[in-house]
Enzyme design. Structure first.
Site, PDB file in Angstrom:
ATOM      1  CG  HIS A 277      -1.922  -1.150   1.180  1.00  0.00           C
ATOM      2  ND1 HIS A 277      -2.749  -1.486   0.125  1.00  0.00           N
ATOM      3  CD2 HIS A 277      -2.125  -2.101   2.134  1.00  0.00           C
ATOM      4  CE1 HIS A 277      -3.419  -2.573   0.424  1.00  0.00           C
ATOM      5  NE2 HIS A 277      -3.060  -2.974   1.629  1.00  0.00           N
ATOM      6  CG  ASP A 328      -5.404  -6.147  -0.109  1.00  0.00           C
ATOM      7  OD1 ASP A 328      -5.515  -7.051   0.726  1.00  0.00           O
ATOM      8  OD2 ASP A 328      -5.266  -4.957   0.207  1.00  0.00           O
TER       9      ASP A 328
END
Length: 463
Positions: A277, A328
């Site tokens: 991220h 994810d």
């Protein structure tokens, strides 16, 4: 399915690490490693020919496989101020109901979907380790081995990243009751890695994932990474970092330093690391991260789904920063959609077009695809860095007969594949380690895996 007998392929066009090349002959050995990548070749009679442009296979550098089981089922307001943090409470409830067999069924279906989308490798950030009451299974590696088995059955390469999780917040704060399935003392995690090492051979690789700075205190982070690299000096290390602004604020309150700055100051961050991220960085953190050699793990569809924010990509890429894509939480399983949304997020933020193109690659799809392949390979710690000698024979063949691709040059076909299609329908073939896993959209296991997934999810959602 197409027979799995070939060890050569001739492509009129192929995307090599330096860009597009014509009349490329690919050859690979019995272990699925490329032994020749020859542009301007003349194929011998009988050499199989690709039905369209050939692309390197893509690594999905960040996956929580079990979350595919509830993808799409959290799209309702569960709190007055709905955010990542309220979503996390729903995720915990689902995680507490998992059994080894349901995890394997969900992961197998997910990995089949990944292959059908053009992912040929996955980095599995795995943190549901224990039984529902928090006690270890008779074999502490039970859940990890289920993921390895799912990857082997589906035929996807895997980097397994067991997650070290110890606290509920900076300080550290005591873990929450709903986090009980995730927890390990550092010595127990290193013992788990020793247990798993013999199973991670061939197309499987072992690394470690300290969950985040809020979940792993500094002494444990230091000891765990040192222990991992004593076993395997090149092993990959992945960590969630700076995903939400609240995390940044809490880190500043804890130590007076932003998360990425703290990590770069206190850990041996280099090319073995993937910072997942890294959404909320200031200018200096972006510069330092780019120069460290670590990979920024960008997960555009999940970051959008959770309202995390938008990674400020242009200055990071200008500094030479490495990056790759992950799905994810698997709100979407699509190479094309991740790449497209990464670029579109920049366009929306800057009100410009083709933001991530470069002077070397003015076609933005070329730049996105090649960068993501290279960064994903680095994050995986495996030789999956593209169509080059010594790399694994992971590749996809675009369907040159598809109406949206017919008559286009390779770079045009890739642009349409990324920006004007869902991705699945324009893939003719997907190979991992030289073996055909998907042919004309069909994976040999998809009917069986789909039925098992549906049954597993029904059991998890039952009252």
């Amino acid at each position: 399915m197409k027979p799995d007998l070939d060890s050569t392929l001739f492509a009129a066009e192929a995307l090599l690490p330096d860009g597009w090349a014509g009349n490329v002959l690919l050859s690979w050995d019995a272990d699925g490693r490329l032994t020749a990548v020859t542009p301007n070749a003349t194929p011998s009679a009988g050499t199989p020919r690709a039905v369209g442009p050939v692309l390197p296979g893509m690594t999905n550098l960040h996956s929580h496989a079990f979350q595919r089981g509830f993808a799409g089922l959290t799209e309702f307001r569960s709190a007055a101020d709905d955010s990542f943090w309220s979503w996390r409470e729903l995720m915990y409830r689902f995680a507490l109901r998992l059994a080894p067999e349901t995890l394997e069924a969900i992961a197998t279906q997910l990995y089949v979907e990944m292959l059908r989308a053009g992912y040929t490798s996955v980095c599995e950030f795995h943190y549901v380790h224990h039984q529902a009451d928090g006690t270890p299974y008779a074999d502490p590696a039970e859940m990890s081995l289920r993921l390895l088995r799912a990857a082997q059955r589906a035929g996807i390469g895997i980097t397994l990243l067991p997650v070290l999780y110890q606290s509920a917040g900076f300080g550290p704060k005591p873990p929450l009751a709903e986090q009980r399935r995730f927890l390990h003392e550092t010595d127990a995690m290193l013992a788990l890695l020793q247990r798993l090492a013999p199973a991670c051979t061939g197309t499987a690789r072992l690394g470690l994932a300290p969950h985040s700075l809020r979940a792993v205190p500094p002494d444990s982070l230091r000891a765990a990474v040192a222990g991992l690299h004593a076993m395997d000096p090149a092993a990959p290390v992945h960590i969630h970092i700076a995903e939400q602004q609240r995390e940044v604020d809490e880190c500043l309150a804890w130590c007076g330093t932003r998360p990425v700055d703290w990590l770069l100051d206190h850990a041996p961050v280099d090319q073995r690391w993937c910072l997942v991220h890294a959404t909320h960085l200031d200018w200096d953190e972006r510069r330092r991260l780019a120069h460290s050699g670590a990979v920024a793990g960008i997960c555009p569809t999940t970051e959008a789904n959770l309202g995390d924010g938008v990674f400020d990509a242009a200055p990071y890429l200008e500094q030479g920063g490495a990056w790759g894509i992950g799905s994810d939480s698997h709100a979407s399983v699509s190479v094309s959609e991740e790449l497209r949304l990464f670029e579109y997020g920049q366009r929306l933020a800057l009100q410009k077009r083709n933001v991530l193109a470069s002077s070397r690659h003015p076609q933005v799809a070329d730049r996105l695809y090649l960068d993501a392949v290279a960064g994903g390979a680095r994050a995986a710690g495996r030789a999956v860095g593209g169509l080059a000698i010594g790399q694994q024979a992971d590749f996809v063949v675009l369907d040159g007969s598809h109406p949206t691709l017919a008559g286009l040059r390779g770079e045009q076909a890739l642009a349409v594949h990324v920006f004007a299609n869902h991705g699945h329908e324009t893939l003719a073939e997907v190979r991992s380690a030289g073996r055909c896993r998907v042919h004309r959209g069909v994976h040999a296991l998809q009917a069986e895996a789909g039925a098992a997934f549906a049954s597993a999810r029904a059991s998890l959602l039952a009252p």
